[in-house]
Design a protein around this motif. Structure first.
Motif: not given
Length: 290
Positions: A65, A68-70, A178-179
């Motif tokens: 991950v 940005k995803e976090w 998106p995450a």
């Protein structure tokens, strides 16, 4: 001849479980604050997802991950689960489960709005018609049929709380999309649920005062935890399973049955009055989502 697939049954079961959860939550809404109730529900659901993680997932995926995803994952927790779910539970306390479930059931519409403005997705052709039905439905649910109608709490406040929850859930859904690029739903929820439970419980401890009343009894904690396991755990799993089997569109249609189930259960088990305006409001909101 109408053919009912296994995926259709899963979708209907999901709606039924959400309705049961909302009905049971209503019985405890005046025994525990919405913040603590949400913490207990998320904590129980988090334990379930940790068990599922050990069976079907892996913590190794966490290393894939991106930052940005976090950020999107944790942001969706604060916006959708911490704030949105708390407002939803507060609304059930104020106006009952029938009205609340009908209003929060329109969450696909604000989701489409956020997808349009944040992700550039076009509006479906029937979007305007859906909004028209929903606005009419909410208008019905915002009114008492007569001055003698027994509505616990503040009707206008409850409607505002429900609508605010749908907006937060819609934004949260768009943020989490998106995450999940490198995480399965089980892996994502194994992070989201314990995190929000910690945040809410910490906030409850810091803000609680003797004026908040006696501590929650063990019976109430068990019942509230059960609704978390049922609605946020099993219900969420069946929702994702239904999407996998019959697609998001048909799942959303079957999900619109939840307010109908809730209205019937609230009238039968909780003796909530189902007036003409509530019936018409639920009908119009369901039509709008469809």
């Amino acid at each position: 001849m109408i053919t009912i697939s296994e995926g259709d049954l899963v979708g209907v079961a999901c709606s039924l479980i959400w309705a049961i959860s909302a009905t049971v939550v209503r019985t405890q809404s005046f025994k525990v604050s919405p913040c603590l109730m949400n913490a207990l529900r998320c904590g129980t659901a988090g334990l379930m997802f940790w068990v599922l993680l050990g069976l079907f997932g892996s913590v190794d995926s966490y290393w894939l991950v991106t930052l940005k995803e976090w950020f999107l994952l944790t942001g969706s927790v604060v916006i959708g689960v911490s704030l949105g779910d708390t407002l939803y539970l507060w609304s059930i306390r104020e106006i009952g489960s029938s009205r609340t479930m009908a209003i929060v059931g329109i969450v696909p519409l604000p989701t489409l709005v956020f997808e349009h403005y944040l992700l550039g997705q076009p509006f479906p052709a029937r979007f305007v018609a859906g909004c028209f039905f929903v606005v009419a439905g909410v208008a019905c649910l915002s009114r008492r049929e007569s001055a003698a109608e027994d509505v616990v709490g503040h009707l206008k406040l409850g409607v505002v709380l429900s609508l605010s929850a749908t907006l937060l859930w819609g934004l949260s859904t768009v943020m989490i999309k998106p995450a999940l690029a490198n995480l399965s739903p089980i892996e994502a929820n194994s992070v989201r649920m314990p995190l929000v439970a910690t945040l809410l419980f910490g906030g409850y401890v810091l803000t609680r005062s003797p004026r908040n009343g006696p501590p929650v009894t063990g019976k109430t904690a068990v019942i509230v935890g059960f609704t978390g396991l049922l609605g946020m755990g099993i219900g969420s799993y069946l929702f994702l399973k239904s999407i996998d089997m019959i697609g998001p569109t048909k799942t959303a249609v079957l999900g619109a049955l939840a307010p109908v189930f809730t209205m019937v259960m609230a009238a039968f088990f909780l003796k909530e009055p189902i007036t003409k305006l509530i019936f018409v409001g639920v009908f119009l909101c369901v039509c709008g989502v469809l």
